[in-house]
Every structure is written in C-alpha cells, then in structure tokens.
Design an enzyme around this catalytic site. Structure first.
Site, PDB file in Angstrom:
ATOM      1  N   GLU A 163      39.067  34.985  46.937  1.00  5.84           N
ATOM      2  CA  GLU A 163      39.484  35.571  45.650  1.00  5.84           C
ATOM      3  C   GLU A 163      39.269  34.646  44.455  1.00  5.84           C
ATOM      4  O   GLU A 163      40.176  34.466  43.637  1.00  5.84           O
ATOM      5  CB  GLU A 163      40.947  36.000  45.741  1.00  5.84           C
ATOM      6  CG  GLU A 163      41.174  36.997  46.854  1.00  5.84           C
ATOM      7  CD  GLU A 163      42.644  37.372  47.046  1.00  5.84           C
ATOM      8  OE1 GLU A 163      43.497  36.831  46.336  1.00  5.84           O
ATOM      9  OE2 GLU A 163      42.920  38.223  47.922  1.00  5.84           O
ATOM     10  N   ASN A 205      35.336  35.499  50.601  1.00  3.22           N
ATOM     11  CA  ASN A 205      36.117  36.731  50.803  1.00  3.22           C
ATOM     12  C   ASN A 205      36.768  37.150  49.485  1.00  3.22           C
ATOM     13  O   ASN A 205      37.320  36.314  48.771  1.00  3.22           O
ATOM     14  CB  ASN A 205      37.214  36.421  51.846  1.00  3.22           C
ATOM     15  CG  ASN A 205      37.935  37.649  52.350  1.00  3.22           C
ATOM     16  OD1 ASN A 205      37.297  38.606  52.775  1.00  3.22           O
ATOM     17  ND2 ASN A 205      39.256  37.633  52.302  1.00  3.22           N
ATOM     18  N   HIS A 242      40.736  46.930  50.148  1.00  4.35           N
ATOM     19  CA  HIS A 242      42.055  47.559  50.005  1.00  4.35           C
ATOM     20  C   HIS A 242      41.850  48.759  49.082  1.00  4.35           C
ATOM     21  O   HIS A 242      41.730  48.600  47.867  1.00  4.35           O
ATOM     22  CB  HIS A 242      43.050  46.577  49.369  1.00  4.35           C
ATOM     23  CG  HIS A 242      43.357  45.396  50.225  1.00  4.35           C
ATOM     24  ND1 HIS A 242      44.045  45.501  51.414  1.00  4.35           N
ATOM     25  CD2 HIS A 242      43.073  44.081  50.072  1.00  4.35           C
ATOM     26  CE1 HIS A 242      44.188  44.290  51.949  1.00  4.35           C
ATOM     27  NE2 HIS A 242      43.590  43.415  51.160  1.00  4.35           N
ATOM     28  N   GLU A 271      39.868  43.328  55.318  1.00  2.16           N
ATOM     29  CA  GLU A 271      41.308  43.616  55.157  1.00  2.16           C
ATOM     30  C   GLU A 271      41.519  45.100  54.886  1.00  2.16           C
ATOM     31  O   GLU A 271      42.332  45.489  54.038  1.00  2.16           O
ATOM     32  CB  GLU A 271      41.886  42.781  53.998  1.00  2.16           C
ATOM     33  CG  GLU A 271      41.700  41.284  54.182  1.00  2.16           C
ATOM     34  CD  GLU A 271      42.313  40.437  53.071  1.00  2.16           C
ATOM     35  OE1 GLU A 271      43.104  40.967  52.279  1.00  2.16           O
ATOM     36  OE2 GLU A 271      41.986  39.245  53.016  1.00  2.16           O
ATOM     37  N   ASP A 273      42.541  48.702  54.321  1.00  5.82           N
ATOM     38  CA  ASP A 273      43.628  49.680  54.362  1.00  5.82           C
ATOM     39  C   ASP A 273      43.332  50.710  53.277  1.00  5.82           C
ATOM     40  O   ASP A 273      42.663  50.407  52.285  1.00  5.82           O
ATOM     41  CB  ASP A 273      45.033  49.062  54.226  1.00  5.82           C
ATOM     42  CG  ASP A 273      45.178  48.064  53.102  1.00  5.82           C
ATOM     43  OD1 ASP A 273      44.421  48.134  52.111  1.00  5.82           O
ATOM     44  OD2 ASP A 273      46.073  47.206  53.188  1.00  5.82           O
TER      45      ASP A 273
END
Ligand code: 9MR
Length: 453
Positions: A163, A205, A242, A271, A273
């Site tokens: 990030e 990432n 996400h 990750e 979702d």
C-alpha cells in the site's frame, strides 16, 4: 461440466480431428478433460493455481474454522501475525510465535504460505512510528532482512511492500514516514528481501489497483515496469481486491491482470472479499484469474463472514455458521469449468504440432517440515514448443508420495517418472507449467530431469 459431458466433448473433438476440422478440434483438445475437484484448493490445483485464505492464529482453536480451513484451502496468509508490530514489537527484539503457529499449521498440511507484509506505513510498532530519515531506513531494512531470513524456505511469496501509493487521481506515492526516507525506499526493501531469501517470490501488494483506468493502477504499473527495466528484483504484484459499493469489481479487471502479467511478473489476487458476496461477481473474479496464465491464485480475506474485517458486509464464501454460500458454489464451478489458455501460447494451427524433438528442463522447490514435504516442479520448454513431457525424480529412501497434482506418476517411491496430464502437456516455447506432490519423509536434494515428447 460432468464427467459424461466431458466424455462427449472428447469424443466430439476426436471426431472433428478425424473430419479434418483441426483448428476447432485442437482448441478443444488443448483444454482436455479435467476431473472436477470438490474443494476450492483441489480444484484450483487442477488448474495449476492455489486457493488461499487469510488466517488468524487465535482462531486455530475454533473447530468449525479449522475444519473448513483444512478441507478447502491450500494456501494461507497470516492476517496480522507477520506485520511489523507483531514481529518486531521492540526494536531489535523479534517475536514470531503467532506467525510460526500459522506457518506450522499450514505447512504440516501441505498448504503454502504467503508472507504479509515486510514494509508498510501502517501497523508499525510505536518505536518505528517515531523514527525518520536514515535511522528509519536502516531499521526498515534490518526488519526486512531479519524477518525474511527467519521465514526463508517456509513462505513461498512475500508481500515485500504494502500500500505505498496514494488513493485518488494523483498517481503519487502515499505520504508516510517510509516515503519520506526517499523515493527509493521500495526498491531498497525489495533488494534487502532478495538478499535474505534468494528464491521466495517478491510481491508488491495494494488495493484500489483493480481498475485499469485508475491513476493509482497506472502508477503502480509504471513502477513495476521501471523495476523490471532496471533489474530491481520483483516477481509479482498482489491485487487486494476488496470490492464494495464504493470500490466495485471493474469490468476491465482481466485487462489489469493481463497487462501487469505482460510486464513479466506473476499476478495474485491477495485479499478478495466482495460486499454482499455476489455469486456472479465472485465467479467473474475467478474466471479472470484463470484466463491469465500468470495469475497464480486467489486468496480470500477470511473464511466465514464473522471472520471478516468487514463482517457487516457479509463478503465471504461461508456464513458465520460455517455453511457454504452461493458464492462458494460459483467459485468452485468457475474453478472446475475454467480453462487455462496460456496468454502467450501460439494459437492452434491447422496441422498438428510435430512430435518432438523439443527439449525441456525441470526445476524443483521443496517445502520440508518434520516428517514430510511438498515439492513443486516447474517444467520449462526450450526454444520449441513441446506437446508432452516426462520428469524423472529419484526420491531418497524413506520418501513416499502421498498425493500429487497436475501430473501422473509411475511410482510412489524410488525413481519416479511424472508425466503430463491431458491439459498441461503442451508448453509453448520458453513457457512453463507446474506440477507438485506431497510426500512423507525427507526430500534431501532432488535433481529432476525432463524429457519432452
Ligand atoms: O484484516 C486485518 C485486520 O484484522 C486488521 O485490524 C487490519 C489492521 O490494519 O488489517 C487488516 O488487513 C488488511 C491487510 O493487512 C492489508 N490490506 C487491507 C486489509 C484490510 O484492512
């Protein structure tokens, strides 16, 4: 597709070849009949990929949680336990207990581990938050070195930097104490990680990098291209993915994955979702990964909705009670029906490819634990495409294969010969495919040899 339907498709393909319609026939033959897996991990493995989840160490005593974890997943990312505040709570004092617990749980069951994360502006311990300049740079590099060294041979991939880019339209780096040590802090972290572990995959990432048209995506892309051009060691890019109403799944997601892959890096969905867990959206995400040869696998950010950092959005594949949701069925179906057209494989020709003599090489990486190991073997074609391959591996005495994926074997012990299955015999010039196996015993140093058909 059911087994009967596959058989019908296979017969139809053979008939087409017989009738001379080779272009169509070859396309069907390349996909080949694949056995339908019954769990996410097994089905992903049949496609040469992994299916993983974030795991929290304090849930490893929860029966329902562990039952689903062990049944469905073959890759694990510690959700918080490898972050800087967890692994170096006091400067120079490293603490690996919770992370080791997850790593041991995973590896003793043949699951691989994604390490997350070595350098990040967030979840820094207090001592690090208070540092700046060259003192912080040195502390960050020492942290990367120590942690990557501790987990050497145990994690297959590291999120080296997490990030580091700003949200919004600026395309700029995120301001942070690490960024203020100099713009080269990211590449310095990657070089330190490579020095500590020569073979682990090194990933950058980030989130909100899924939409190809976004400035943040383009900024990360430019950095990765620059790293590849200058030889900064980077092997992969993680897309957190996400998805929610404010940051929806973009229609150009596949373009994003394939564009990064074309830079010469692997891509991973790290990750995942999805707010509301739309089955159709989950299915699209998995299909997008399967469509990109260098998309290695998918990790969902938790098992049950109640395990999610955004539990109220019910974004995961299992209910809080541990039942499979419609999104689970959609993902499994996508994994079972998906095809893996390597984006770089030449299109089918109207004449069958020559039967050889093409050459191939095989390289093995081993994850060893007390009493067993997983070997991952990469088969790479030489300067010509190959249509079948056999890898020979001499196992030391006491080593016995217990299960395998993406290849059939001649024996469980001694000299084992591994032959391609229907869908991965053809490997384009210079391209690779992977198979793997789990065994009891000790691997020692394995020296695979490859023969091409
Ligand atoms: O899921 C993690 C949650 O338990 C932590 O409280 C949070 C703290 O920063 O981090 C969450 O995981 C994040 C991941 O490490 C990086 N990408 C965003 C994830 C969700 O916040």
């Amino acid at each position: 597709m059911s087994r009967a339907t596959w058989k019908a498709a296979w017969r139809a393909a053979l008939a087409l070849v017989g009738a001379g319609s080779l272009a169509v026939g070859a396309a069907i033959l390349l996909a080949g009949p694949a056995a339908a897996g019954t769990t996410l991990g097994a089905s992903a493995a049949e496609k040469g990929r992994y299916f993983g989840t974030a795991v929290a160490a304090n849930k490893l005593s929860d029966n329902t949680y562990v039952t689903i974890l062990n049944r469905e997943f073959n890759s694990v990312t510690p959700e918080n336990e490898m972050k800087i505040d967890a692994t170096e709570p006091q400067q120079g004092q490293f603490s690996y207990g919770a992370a080791d617990q997850i790593v041991n749980h995973a590896r003793s069951r043949g699951m691989s581990v994604r390490g997350h994360t070595l350098a990040w502006h967030s979840q820094q311990p207090g001592w690090m938050q208070n540092l700046s300049g060259s003192t912080l740079r040195q502390a960050m590099l020492n942290h990367v070195t120590q942690v990557a060294t501790h987990f050497r041979g145990q994690v297959v991939t590291w999120d080296v930097v997490n990030e580091a880019f700003a949200d919004g339209g600026s395309g700029a780096r995120r301001d942070s104490n690490l960024q203020r040590t100099g713009n080269d802090w990211i590449e310095a972290a990657f070089r330190a990680a490579r020095a500590a572990d020569a073979t682990v995959k090194l990933c950058y990432n980030d989130y909100n990098t899924d939409d190809w048209s976004h400035a943040k995506t383009q900024a990360v892309y430019a950095m990765v291209r620059d790293f590849k051009q200058r030889g900064v060691p980077i092997d992969c890019v993680g897309f957190q993915s996400h998805f929610n109403s404010g940051s929806p799944y973009p229609g150009n997601y596949r373009t994003t994955l394939s564009s990064f892959a074309a830079l010469g890096v692997d891509v991973q969905i790290t990750e995942l979702d999805i707010e509301g867990a739309s089955a159709a959206t989950y299915r699209s995400v998995v299909e997008d990964c399967l469509a990109v040869a260098r998309c290695n696998g998918v990790t969902v950010w938790g098992i049950r909705d109640s395990d999610s950092w955004r539990a109220s959005q019910t974004p995961l594949l299992f209910t809080s009670g541990g039942a499979k949701k419609p999104a689970y069925d959609a993902v499994l179906a996508a994994l079972n029906n998906g095809t893996t057209p390597p984006t770089t494989t030449p299109p089918p020709t109207t004449t069958p490819p020559p039967p050889g003599p093409g050459a191939c090489t095989a390289a093995v990486s081993v994850n060893q634990w007390t009493g067993g190991f997983v070997a991952t073997v990469r088969v790479t074609a030489g300067s010509s495409a190959i249509t079948s391959w056999t890898v020979t591996i001499a196992l030391p005495s006491g080593a016995t294969v217990t299960n395998a994926w993406n290849a059939s074997r001649s024996a469980d012990t001694g000299t084992t010969r591994w032959t391609n299955v229907a869908y991965n015999g053809r490997v384009g010039a210079g391209q690779s495919t992977e198979f793997g196996f789990q065994a009891n015993g000790t691997a020692g140093s394995l020296s695979p040899t490859c023969a091409a058909g």
